[in-house]
Design a protein around this motif. Structure first.
Motif, short mmCIF file in Angstrom:
data_model
loop_
_atom_site.label_atom_id
_atom_site.label_comp_id
_atom_site.label_asym_id
_atom_site.label_seq_id
_atom_site.Cartn_x
_atom_site.Cartn_y
_atom_site.Cartn_z
N VAL A 1 -9.93 14.44 2.53
CA VAL A 1 -8.65 15.03 2.88
C VAL A 1 -7.53 13.99 2.78
CG1 VAL A 1 -7.33 16.18 4.69
CG2 VAL A 1 -9.75 16.72 4.39
N LEU A 2 -7.61 12.93 3.58
CA LEU A 2 -6.48 11.99 3.67
C LEU A 2 -6.32 11.11 2.44
CD1 LEU A 2 -6.84 10.96 7.40
CD2 LEU A 2 -5.33 12.67 6.42
N PHE A 3 -7.42 10.71 1.82
CA PHE A 3 -7.32 9.85 0.64
C PHE A 3 -7.42 10.63 -0.66
CE2 PHE A 3 -9.13 6.19 3.33
CZ PHE A 3 -7.87 5.86 3.75
N ALA A 4 -7.44 11.95 -0.60
CA ALA A 4 -7.55 12.76 -1.82
C ALA A 4 -6.39 12.53 -2.79
CB ALA A 4 -7.67 14.23 -1.46
N PRO A 5 -5.15 12.37 -2.33
CA PRO A 5 -4.08 12.10 -3.32
C PRO A 5 -4.28 10.81 -4.11
CG PRO A 5 -3.13 12.78 -1.24
CD PRO A 5 -4.59 12.58 -1.01
N TYR A 6 -4.99 9.85 -3.55
CA TYR A 6 -5.22 8.60 -4.27
C TYR A 6 -6.17 8.78 -5.46
CZ TYR A 6 -2.84 5.88 -0.72
OH TYR A 6 -1.89 5.34 0.11
N ASP A 7 -6.98 9.85 -5.45
CA ASP A 7 -7.87 10.09 -6.58
C ASP A 7 -7.07 10.36 -7.85
OD1 ASP A 7 -10.15 9.71 -5.11
OD2 ASP A 7 -10.38 11.84 -4.61
N PHE A 8 -5.91 10.98 -7.69
CA PHE A 8 -5.05 11.22 -8.86
C PHE A 8 -4.60 9.90 -9.48
CE2 PHE A 8 -0.67 11.55 -10.43
CZ PHE A 8 -0.89 12.35 -11.53
N PHE A 9 -4.21 8.95 -8.63
CA PHE A 9 -3.70 7.67 -9.14
C PHE A 9 -4.81 6.75 -9.63
CE2 PHE A 9 -0.34 8.86 -6.05
CZ PHE A 9 0.69 8.97 -6.97
N GLY B 1 1.82 2.97 -12.55
CA GLY B 1 1.63 4.31 -12.01
C GLY B 1 0.59 4.34 -10.91
N SER B 2 -0.46 3.55 -11.06
CA SER B 2 -1.53 3.52 -10.06
C SER B 2 -1.06 2.89 -8.75
CB SER B 2 -2.72 2.73 -10.59
OG SER B 2 -3.25 3.35 -11.72
N ASN B 3 -0.12 1.98 -8.82
CA ASN B 3 0.32 1.27 -7.62
C ASN B 3 1.69 1.74 -7.11
OD1 ASN B 3 -1.82 -0.68 -7.10
ND2 ASN B 3 -1.36 -1.31 -9.19
N THR B 4 2.10 2.91 -7.50
CA THR B 4 3.39 3.43 -7.08
C THR B 4 3.47 3.56 -5.56
OG1 THR B 4 3.58 4.66 -9.14
CG2 THR B 4 4.97 5.38 -7.32
N ILE B 5 2.46 4.12 -4.96
CA ILE B 5 2.47 4.32 -3.50
C ILE B 5 2.49 2.97 -2.78
CG2 ILE B 5 1.16 5.25 -1.58
CD1 ILE B 5 1.23 7.69 -2.97
N ASN B 6 1.74 2.00 -3.28
CA ASN B 6 1.72 0.68 -2.66
C ASN B 6 3.10 0.04 -2.73
OD1 ASN B 6 -1.00 0.94 -2.13
ND2 ASN B 6 -1.58 -0.01 -4.06
N TRP B 7 3.78 0.20 -3.86
CA TRP B 7 5.12 -0.37 -3.98
C TRP B 7 6.11 0.32 -3.07
CZ3 TRP B 7 6.26 -4.90 -5.81
CH2 TRP B 7 5.41 -5.49 -6.72
N MET B 8 5.93 1.64 -2.89
CA MET B 8 6.82 2.36 -1.96
C MET B 8 6.61 1.87 -0.53
SD MET B 8 7.02 6.24 -3.57
CE MET B 8 5.84 6.82 -2.46
N PHE B 9 5.36 1.67 -0.12
CA PHE B 9 5.09 1.12 1.21
C PHE B 9 5.68 -0.28 1.36
CE2 PHE B 9 1.20 3.97 1.70
CZ PHE B 9 1.90 4.88 2.48
N PHE B 10 5.58 -1.09 0.31
CA PHE B 10 6.15 -2.43 0.35
C PHE B 10 7.66 -2.38 0.53
CE2 PHE B 10 8.10 -6.01 -1.89
CZ PHE B 10 7.58 -7.06 -1.16
N VAL B 11 8.34 -1.53 -0.21
CA VAL B 11 9.79 -1.42 -0.11
C VAL B 11 10.20 -0.91 1.27
CG1 VAL B 11 11.78 -0.14 -1.00
CG2 VAL B 11 10.18 -1.18 -2.58
N ILE B 12 9.50 0.09 1.79
CA ILE B 12 9.81 0.61 3.12
C ILE B 12 9.62 -0.48 4.17
CG2 ILE B 12 9.01 2.21 4.91
CD1 ILE B 12 8.45 4.20 2.60
N GLY B 13 8.53 -1.23 4.07
CA GLY B 13 8.29 -2.32 5.01
C GLY B 13 9.33 -3.42 4.91
N PHE B 14 9.76 -3.74 3.70
CA PHE B 14 10.76 -4.78 3.51
C PHE B 14 12.11 -4.35 4.08
CE2 PHE B 14 13.81 -7.23 0.95
CZ PHE B 14 13.36 -8.51 1.26
N VAL B 15 12.49 -3.10 3.86
CA VAL B 15 13.74 -2.59 4.42
C VAL B 15 13.68 -2.58 5.94
CG1 VAL B 15 15.17 -0.50 4.61
CG2 VAL B 15 14.38 -1.27 2.37
N ALA B 16 12.53 -2.19 6.50
CA ALA B 16 12.38 -2.19 7.95
C ALA B 16 12.47 -3.61 8.51
CB ALA B 16 11.05 -1.55 8.34
N MET B 17 11.91 -4.59 7.81
CA MET B 17 11.98 -5.98 8.27
C MET B 17 13.43 -6.48 8.24
SD MET B 17 10.48 -9.49 6.71
CE MET B 17 11.81 -9.52 5.53
#
Length: 73
Positions: free
Chosen positions: A15-23, A31-47
């Protein structure tokens, strides 16, 4: 008790990791690391936001900088 842990496994894998199967099966690294880069940007902005808030409180002199800030020290 083992069914409880198998249920947790099923929740995360199916269920929770099913979207990662697409990537996972994309041939493109970006394309495979799009979500990781989004998390990185969100974390950097929060910092950056957190550091700016700390600077605001530091500039206003609201921070207690005494040596024994707590009674147990």
């Amino acid at each position: 008790m083992s069914k409880f842990f198998y249920g947790i496994e099923d929740l995360f894998v199916n269920v929770l990791f099913a979207p990662y199967d697409f990537f996972r099966f994309m041939g493109n690294w970006w394309g495979s690391n799009t979500i990781n880069w989004m998390f990185f940007v969100i974390g950097f902005v929060a910092m950056i936001y957190w550091m700016n808030q700390l600077k605001i409180f530091n500039d206003n002199g609201e921070e207690d900088k005494s040596i024994s800030s707590h009674s147990y020290l």
